[in-house]
Design a protein around this motif. Structure first.
Motif, mmCIF file in Angstrom:
data_model
loop_
_atom_site.group_PDB
_atom_site.id
_atom_site.type_symbol
_atom_site.label_atom_id
_atom_site.label_comp_id
_atom_site.label_asym_id
_atom_site.label_seq_id
_atom_site.Cartn_x
_atom_site.Cartn_y
_atom_site.Cartn_z
ATOM 1 N N LEU A 109 0.827 -1.203 0.000
ATOM 2 C CA LEU A 109 0.000 0.000 0.000
ATOM 3 C C LEU A 109 0.862 1.254 0.000
ATOM 4 O O LEU A 109 0.589 2.215 -0.741
ATOM 5 C CB LEU A 109 -0.915 -0.017 1.225
ATOM 6 C CG LEU A 109 -1.943 1.112 1.339
ATOM 7 C CD1 LEU A 109 -2.899 1.079 0.167
ATOM 8 C CD2 LEU A 109 -2.705 1.004 2.658
ATOM 9 N N ASN A 110 1.909 1.279 0.806
ATOM 10 C CA ASN A 110 2.803 2.440 0.841
ATOM 11 C C ASN A 110 3.539 2.617 -0.481
ATOM 12 O O ASN A 110 3.671 3.740 -0.980
ATOM 13 C CB ASN A 110 3.810 2.279 1.984
ATOM 14 C CG ASN A 110 3.158 2.351 3.346
ATOM 15 O OD1 ASN A 110 2.132 3.006 3.516
ATOM 16 N ND2 ASN A 110 3.739 1.668 4.324
ATOM 17 N N THR A 111 4.020 1.498 -1.040
ATOM 18 C CA THR A 111 4.739 1.573 -2.316
ATOM 19 C C THR A 111 3.822 2.051 -3.440
ATOM 20 O O THR A 111 4.213 2.875 -4.270
ATOM 21 C CB THR A 111 5.330 0.200 -2.674
ATOM 22 O OG1 THR A 111 6.189 -0.240 -1.619
ATOM 23 C CG2 THR A 111 6.120 0.273 -3.966
ATOM 24 N N ALA A 112 2.595 1.537 -3.466
ATOM 25 C CA ALA A 112 1.642 1.951 -4.497
ATOM 26 C C ALA A 112 1.296 3.427 -4.363
ATOM 27 O O ALA A 112 1.189 4.152 -5.367
ATOM 28 C CB ALA A 112 0.382 1.103 -4.415
ATOM 29 N N ASN A 113 1.127 3.894 -3.130
ATOM 30 C CA ASN A 113 0.815 5.304 -2.897
ATOM 31 C C ASN A 113 1.959 6.208 -3.357
ATOM 32 O O ASN A 113 1.742 7.212 -4.049
ATOM 33 C CB ASN A 113 0.535 5.524 -1.421
ATOM 34 C CG ASN A 113 0.158 6.960 -1.109
ATOM 35 O OD1 ASN A 113 -0.725 7.534 -1.732
ATOM 36 N ND2 ASN A 113 0.842 7.551 -0.139
ATOM 37 N N GLU A 114 3.192 5.850 -3.003
ATOM 38 C CA GLU A 114 4.344 6.649 -3.420
ATOM 39 C C GLU A 114 4.525 6.623 -4.937
ATOM 40 O O GLU A 114 4.799 7.652 -5.565
ATOM 41 C CB GLU A 114 5.602 6.124 -2.723
ATOM 42 C CG GLU A 114 5.608 6.330 -1.215
ATOM 43 C CD GLU A 114 6.807 5.668 -0.554
ATOM 44 O OE1 GLU A 114 7.582 5.013 -1.284
ATOM 45 O OE2 GLU A 114 6.963 5.799 0.681
ATOM 46 N N THR A 115 4.375 5.444 -5.520
ATOM 47 C CA THR A 115 4.539 5.321 -6.972
ATOM 48 C C THR A 115 3.483 6.120 -7.722
ATOM 49 O O THR A 115 3.778 6.771 -8.734
ATOM 50 C CB THR A 115 4.464 3.843 -7.386
ATOM 51 O OG1 THR A 115 5.466 3.098 -6.695
ATOM 52 C CG2 THR A 115 4.663 3.687 -8.881
ATOM 53 N N PHE A 116 2.253 6.086 -7.219
ATOM 54 C CA PHE A 116 1.157 6.782 -7.886
ATOM 55 C C PHE A 116 1.408 8.283 -7.946
ATOM 56 O O PHE A 116 1.361 8.896 -9.021
ATOM 57 C CB PHE A 116 -0.155 6.484 -7.157
ATOM 58 C CG PHE A 116 -1.331 7.229 -7.711
ATOM 59 C CD1 PHE A 116 -1.964 6.793 -8.864
ATOM 60 C CD2 PHE A 116 -1.811 8.377 -7.075
ATOM 61 C CE1 PHE A 116 -3.049 7.485 -9.380
ATOM 62 C CE2 PHE A 116 -2.889 9.066 -7.583
ATOM 63 C CZ PHE A 116 -3.509 8.621 -8.738
ATOM 64 N N TRP A 117 1.692 8.883 -6.801
ATOM 65 C CA TRP A 117 1.861 10.339 -6.770
ATOM 66 C C TRP A 117 3.153 10.778 -7.453
ATOM 67 O O TRP A 117 3.184 11.820 -8.119
ATOM 68 C CB TRP A 117 1.820 10.836 -5.337
ATOM 69 C CG TRP A 117 0.473 10.721 -4.727
ATOM 70 C CD1 TRP A 117 0.068 9.842 -3.756
ATOM 71 C CD2 TRP A 117 -0.686 11.488 -5.071
ATOM 72 N NE1 TRP A 117 -1.265 10.022 -3.471
ATOM 73 C CE2 TRP A 117 -1.757 11.029 -4.262
ATOM 74 C CE3 TRP A 117 -0.938 12.521 -5.979
ATOM 75 C CZ2 TRP A 117 -3.039 11.564 -4.334
ATOM 76 C CZ3 TRP A 117 -2.211 13.056 -6.061
ATOM 77 C CH2 TRP A 117 -3.234 12.578 -5.245
#
Length: 225
Positions: A109-117
């Motif tokens: 979840l943290n990796t996806a959030n960072e990658t998205f933004w």
């Protein structure tokens, strides 16, 4: 000219030197890769506002353009977000799929959030540069960066043939539409196949015409960039 290329000529920063635009884009990219997700979201909002003001367009129109890369980005983020495990206790939320569990982990979840933004802000910055940098200024920027002349000429010719390709494709499609070539699904597939085959022939003819014009003008192998 395409819509994007036409917009670059109505930008409020049309006469700003391309070097300054490139340096601003470089600053945007550095911030996009170094700021936390909250800062990247703020940068994204600032880039969106700056793009709409410079190009004299609505925010909704900018969002429609960003929707194209957003679709590809969403697919990549989803693959990062979800994980497969045999132990459901390792997942924050999960559903059983056979002998395995499909769900979300805290690290995913943290990796996806960072990658998205990060990706979205970087895409917005690059999109800003494309929309505010007319092609002649891009050639000037490449020359200032001492890019090999051969590569610059290849970029110039590729850009030119994009418009030739679009012009021929639109002309053929318009003629087929007037003859009800896309009235039904089978006719549409048949017309599309004819369009692709005829487009290849028409582009070759346009290329031969351009070659003839260059020969008449005593072309010696170098374009005056």
């Amino acid at each position: 000219m395409t819509g994007l290329d036409r917009l670059s000529y109505q930008s409020r920063w049309l006469h700003v030197t391309p070097v300054r635009k490139f340096l601003l884009w470089l600053l945007m990219m550095i911030l996009a890769f170094t700021l936390p997700p909250l800062g990247q979201g703020i940068e994204l909002a600032l880039i969106a506002g700056l793009s709409c003001w410079l190009l004299r367009i609505s925010f909704w129109r900018w969002c429609r353009w960003m929707a194209i890369p957003f679709g590809f980005l969403s697919v990549g983020v989803v693959t990062i977000l979800f994980s497969v495990s045999r132990d459901p206790l390792l997942l924050l939320a999960s559903v059983p799929v056979g002998d395995y569990w499909l769900g979300v982990t805290s690290s995913g979840l943290n990796t996806a959030n960072e990658t998205f933004w990060r990706s979205l802000s970087a895409l917005a910055a690059t999109f800003w540069l494309v929309l505010n940098l007319p092609f002649p200024q891009l050639i000037i920027l490449l020359k200032r960066a001492h890019v090999p002349r051969l590569l610059t000429e290849q970029i110039l010719l590729t850009w030119r043939f994009i418009f030739i390709l679009l012009d021929e494709a639109l002309a053929i499609h318009r003629a087929q539409t007037l003859r009800f070539g896309y009235r039904s699904l089978p006719k549409g597939y048949r017309s599309l196949a004819m369009l692709v085959g005829l487009l290849f022939t028409r582009v070759l003819i346009r290329y031969q015409q351009m070659t003839t014009v260059l020969d008449i003008k005593l072309y010696q192998g170098d374009f005056h960039l």
